[in-house]
Design a protein around this motif. Structure first.
Motif, PDB file in Angstrom:
ATOM      1  N   LYS A  65       0.690  -0.970   0.056  1.00  0.00           N
ATOM      2  CA  LYS A  65       0.037  -0.051   0.178  1.00  0.00           C
ATOM      3  C   LYS A  65       0.843   1.175  -0.050  1.00  0.00           C
ATOM      4  CE  LYS A  65      -3.436   0.692   2.424  1.00  0.00           C
ATOM      5  NZ  LYS A  65      -4.351   1.110   3.496  1.00  0.00           N
ATOM      6  N   SER A  66       1.896   1.245   0.735  1.00  0.00           N
ATOM      7  CA  SER A  66       2.929   2.195   0.987  1.00  0.00           C
ATOM      8  C   SER A  66       3.726   2.507  -0.381  1.00  0.00           C
ATOM      9  CB  SER A  66       3.774   2.343   1.938  1.00  0.00           C
ATOM     10  OG  SER A  66       3.332   2.298   3.415  1.00  0.00           O
ATOM     11  N   LEU A  67       3.991   1.503  -1.078  1.00  0.00           N
ATOM     12  CA  LEU A  67       4.738   1.561  -2.475  1.00  0.00           C
ATOM     13  C   LEU A  67       3.774   2.327  -3.462  1.00  0.00           C
ATOM     14  CD1 LEU A  67       7.238   1.008  -3.971  1.00  0.00           C
ATOM     15  CD2 LEU A  67       6.218  -1.189  -4.428  1.00  0.00           C
ATOM     16  N   THR A  68       2.722   1.657  -3.502  1.00  0.00           N
ATOM     17  CA  THR A  68       1.705   2.144  -4.385  1.00  0.00           C
ATOM     18  C   THR A  68       1.172   3.632  -4.334  1.00  0.00           C
ATOM     19  OG1 THR A  68      -0.241   1.243  -3.504  1.00  0.00           O
ATOM     20  CG2 THR A  68       0.822  -0.246  -5.343  1.00  0.00           C
ATOM     21  N   ALA A  69       1.115   3.848  -3.065  1.00  0.00           N
ATOM     22  CA  ALA A  69       1.117   5.402  -3.005  1.00  0.00           C
ATOM     23  C   ALA A  69       2.030   6.288  -3.354  1.00  0.00           C
ATOM     24  CB  ALA A  69       0.320   5.787  -1.424  1.00  0.00           C
ATOM     25  N   LYS A  70       3.171   5.796  -2.879  1.00  0.00           N
ATOM     26  CA  LYS A  70       4.243   6.450  -3.367  1.00  0.00           C
ATOM     27  C   LYS A  70       4.608   6.424  -4.905  1.00  0.00           C
ATOM     28  CE  LYS A  70       8.228   8.375  -1.767  1.00  0.00           C
ATOM     29  NZ  LYS A  70       8.180   9.526  -1.071  1.00  0.00           N
ATOM     30  N   THR A  74      -0.286  10.078 -10.526  1.00  0.00           N
ATOM     31  CA  THR A  74      -1.409  11.117 -10.526  1.00  0.00           C
ATOM     32  C   THR A  74      -1.356  12.139  -9.515  1.00  0.00           C
ATOM     33  OG1 THR A  74      -2.980   9.650  -9.553  1.00  0.00           O
ATOM     34  CG2 THR A  74      -2.798   9.751 -12.049  1.00  0.00           C
ATOM     35  N   ASN A  75      -0.504  11.831  -8.292  1.00  0.00           N
ATOM     36  CA  ASN A  75      -0.518  12.558  -7.062  1.00  0.00           C
ATOM     37  C   ASN A  75       0.791  13.255  -7.155  1.00  0.00           C
ATOM     38  OD1 ASN A  75      -0.734  13.579  -4.749  1.00  0.00           O
ATOM     39  ND2 ASN A  75      -1.302  11.686  -3.638  1.00  0.00           N
ATOM     40  N   ALA A  76       0.647  14.518  -7.097  1.00  0.00           N
ATOM     41  CA  ALA A  76       1.933  15.393  -6.696  1.00  0.00           C
ATOM     42  C   ALA A  76       2.252  15.453  -5.552  1.00  0.00           C
ATOM     43  CB  ALA A  76       1.659  16.817  -7.346  1.00  0.00           C
ATOM     44  N   GLU A  77       1.589  15.331  -4.637  1.00  0.00           N
ATOM     45  CA  GLU A  77       2.062  15.197  -2.934  1.00  0.00           C
ATOM     46  C   GLU A  77       2.489  13.746  -2.544  1.00  0.00           C
ATOM     47  OE1 GLU A  77      -0.417  16.896  -0.419  1.00  0.00           O
ATOM     48  OE2 GLU A  77      -0.917  18.564  -1.763  1.00  0.00           O
ATOM     49  N   LYS A  78       3.596  13.326  -2.790  1.00  0.00           N
ATOM     50  CA  LYS A  78       4.185  12.118  -2.242  1.00  0.00           C
ATOM     51  C   LYS A  78       4.472  12.112  -0.695  1.00  0.00           C
ATOM     52  CE  LYS A  78       4.071  10.612  -6.476  1.00  0.00           C
ATOM     53  NZ  LYS A  78       3.158  10.046  -7.007  1.00  0.00           N
ATOM     54  N   GLY A  79       3.620  11.386   0.026  1.00  0.00           N
ATOM     55  CA  GLY A  79       4.035  11.268   1.517  1.00  0.00           C
ATOM     56  C   GLY A  79       5.341  10.558   1.697  1.00  0.00           C
ATOM     57  N   ASN A  80       5.589  10.442   2.844  1.00  0.00           N
ATOM     58  CA  ASN A  80       6.916   9.697   3.060  1.00  0.00           C
ATOM     59  C   ASN A  80       6.267   8.048   2.957  1.00  0.00           C
ATOM     60  OD1 ASN A  80       8.510  11.746   3.665  1.00  0.00           O
ATOM     61  ND2 ASN A  80       7.558  12.016   5.921  1.00  0.00           N
ATOM     62  N   GLY A  82       5.766   4.445   4.036  1.00  0.00           N
ATOM     63  CA  GLY A  82       5.638   4.092   5.354  1.00  0.00           C
ATOM     64  C   GLY A  82       4.548   4.541   6.048  1.00  0.00           C
ATOM     65  N   ILE A  83       4.133   5.979   5.732  1.00  0.00           N
ATOM     66  CA  ILE A  83       3.102   6.522   6.423  1.00  0.00           C
ATOM     67  C   ILE A  83       1.763   5.945   6.047  1.00  0.00           C
ATOM     68  CG2 ILE A  83       1.898   8.832   6.736  1.00  0.00           C
ATOM     69  CD1 ILE A  83       4.486  10.170   6.567  1.00  0.00           C
ATOM     70  N   PRO A  84       1.097   5.317   6.988  1.00  0.00           N
ATOM     71  CA  PRO A  84      -0.107   4.574   6.630  1.00  0.00           C
ATOM     72  C   PRO A  84      -1.212   5.691   5.804  1.00  0.00           C
ATOM     73  CG  PRO A  84      -0.119   4.787   8.807  1.00  0.00           C
ATOM     74  CD  PRO A  84       1.073   5.396   8.404  1.00  0.00           C
ATOM     75  N   GLN A  85      -1.910   5.422   4.730  1.00  0.00           N
ATOM     76  CA  GLN A  85      -2.940   5.954   3.801  1.00  0.00           C
ATOM     77  C   GLN A  85      -4.254   5.617   4.416  1.00  0.00           C
ATOM     78  OE1 GLN A  85      -2.412   7.722   0.729  1.00  0.00           O
ATOM     79  NE2 GLN A  85      -0.560   7.806   1.485  1.00  0.00           N
ATOM     80  N   LEU A  86      -5.089   6.479   4.383  1.00  0.00           N
ATOM     81  CA  LEU A  86      -6.580   6.160   4.800  1.00  0.00           C
ATOM     82  C   LEU A  86      -7.048   5.333   3.574  1.00  0.00           C
ATOM     83  CD1 LEU A  86      -7.804   9.568   6.246  1.00  0.00           C
ATOM     84  CD2 LEU A  86      -7.007   7.566   7.618  1.00  0.00           C
ATOM     85  N   PRO A  87      -8.027   4.540   4.207  1.00  0.00           N
ATOM     86  CA  PRO A  87      -8.802   3.645   2.959  1.00  0.00           C
ATOM     87  C   PRO A  87      -9.360   4.460   1.980  1.00  0.00           C
ATOM     88  CG  PRO A  87      -9.448   2.970   5.189  1.00  0.00           C
ATOM     89  CD  PRO A  87      -8.765   4.218   5.399  1.00  0.00           C
ATOM     90  N   GLY A  88      -9.020   4.086   0.718  1.00  0.00           N
ATOM     91  CA  GLY A  88      -9.592   5.037  -0.232  1.00  0.00           C
ATOM     92  C   GLY A  88      -8.652   6.416  -0.839  1.00  0.00           C
ATOM     93  N   GLY A  90      -5.529   7.976  -2.277  1.00  0.00           N
ATOM     94  CA  GLY A  90      -4.474   7.833  -3.088  1.00  0.00           C
ATOM     95  C   GLY A  90      -4.549   6.277  -3.973  1.00  0.00           C
ATOM     96  N   CYS A  91      -3.668   5.971  -4.605  1.00  0.00           N
ATOM     97  CA  CYS A  91      -3.593   4.808  -5.294  1.00  0.00           C
ATOM     98  C   CYS A  91      -3.351   3.285  -4.620  1.00  0.00           C
ATOM     99  CB  CYS A  91      -2.231   4.880  -6.257  1.00  0.00           C
ATOM    100  SG  CYS A  91      -1.947   3.645  -7.538  1.00  0.00           S
ATOM    101  N   SER A  92      -4.026   2.389  -4.954  1.00  0.00           N
ATOM    102  CA  SER A  92      -3.947   1.169  -4.245  1.00  0.00           C
ATOM    103  C   SER A  92      -3.829   0.018  -5.174  1.00  0.00           C
ATOM    104  CB  SER A  92      -5.416   1.022  -3.444  1.00  0.00           C
ATOM    105  OG  SER A  92      -6.523   0.907  -4.312  1.00  0.00           O
ATOM    106  N   PHE A  93      -3.581  -1.095  -4.633  1.00  0.00           N
ATOM    107  CA  PHE A  93      -3.650  -2.200  -5.444  1.00  0.00           C
ATOM    108  C   PHE A  93      -4.694  -3.254  -5.306  1.00  0.00           C
ATOM    109  CE2 PHE A  93      -1.832  -3.877  -1.801  1.00  0.00           C
ATOM    110  CZ  PHE A  93      -1.985  -5.226  -1.693  1.00  0.00           C
ATOM    111  N   HIS A  94      -5.009  -4.148  -6.279  1.00  0.00           N
ATOM    112  CA  HIS A  94      -6.174  -5.124  -5.937  1.00  0.00           C
ATOM    113  C   HIS A  94      -5.601  -6.353  -5.894  1.00  0.00           C
ATOM    114  CE1 HIS A  94      -8.993  -2.074  -6.674  1.00  0.00           C
ATOM    115  NE2 HIS A  94      -8.537  -1.608  -7.696  1.00  0.00           N
ATOM    116  N   SER A  95      -4.706  -6.967  -6.463  1.00  0.00           N
ATOM    117  CA  SER A  95      -4.052  -8.005  -6.617  1.00  0.00           C
ATOM    118  C   SER A  95      -2.678  -8.093  -7.210  1.00  0.00           C
ATOM    119  CB  SER A  95      -4.962  -9.242  -7.273  1.00  0.00           C
ATOM    120  OG  SER A  95      -4.880  -8.780  -8.952  1.00  0.00           O
ATOM    121  N   PHE A  96      -1.911  -9.189  -6.814  1.00  0.00           N
ATOM    122  CA  PHE A  96      -0.749  -9.541  -7.464  1.00  0.00           C
ATOM    123  C   PHE A  96      -0.621 -11.237  -7.779  1.00  0.00           C
ATOM    124  CE2 PHE A  96       0.884  -9.799  -2.988  1.00  0.00           C
ATOM    125  CZ  PHE A  96       1.847 -10.862  -2.860  1.00  0.00           C
TER     126      PHE A  96
END
Length: 169
Positions: A65-70, A74-80, A82-88, A90-96
């Motif tokens: 989740k952290s990697l996909t958000a980073k 489409t998101n100019a603001e890249k958080g640190n 490892g910082i948890p994202q709230l559900p929904g 940023g970017c997320s993954f569904h499967s691998f």
């Protein structure tokens, strides 16, 4: 009744997109990483004790989740990282998929995480996970005897889940 994603609990759950699906195991975590439910149907090899297995799976989800958000283009603001994202958020993954299994993942708005590990030939299981979430809402969340955040020990939910998972196998 309608729940998450506008889907409705019905006698005809979604049909998987591929034949020969085999569900190996399923995890349900709360937002704090506590494993509320672990079920096995067809796990050929046990390599870790259950607590290590749960920690490893939650750590994998947290990292992905952290990697996909980073990496979200489409998101100019890249958080640190490892910082948890709230559900929904940023970017997320569904499967691998690997050569031996496919991991499908869904997180609800309340932070409940559903993970289904299946045969690698399995198609898209997002509708399947939404249906399992609807079973969770009906049999667990609405159960007056269930305390949120505790282990899921609802026989009706386990029976409905087992029947559904075996129907997609």
């Amino acid at each position: 009744m309608q729940f998450f994603g506008g889907s409705e609990i019905s006698p005809s759950p979604p049909v998987p997109t591929a034949t020969g699906n085999n569900a190996h195991m399923m995890y349900v975590f709360n937002r704090n990483g506590v494993c509320l439910l672990y079920r096995e149907w067809n796990r050929p090899l046990h390599t870790l004790n259950p607590q290590q297995d749960h920690k490893l799976m939650f750590g994998l989800l947290f990292s992905l989740k952290s990697l996909t958000a980073k990496m979200d283009p489409t998101n100019a603001e890249k958080g640190n990282l490892g910082i948890p994202q709230l559900p929904g958020q940023g970017c997320s993954f569904h499967s691998f998929r690997t050569n031996t299994y496919k991991l499908s993942f869904m997180e609800t708005p309340s932070g409940i995480k559903f993970i289904l590990v299946t045969n690698p030939r399995t198609g898209d299981l997002r509708e399947t996970l939404k249906y399992i979430y609807n079973l969770y809402v009906e049999y667990v969340a609405k159960n007056p005897l269930y305390t949120p955040g505790t282990l899921i020990r609802c026989e009706l939910f386990n029976t409905a889940l087992d029947q559904y998972v075996r129907s997609i196998a």
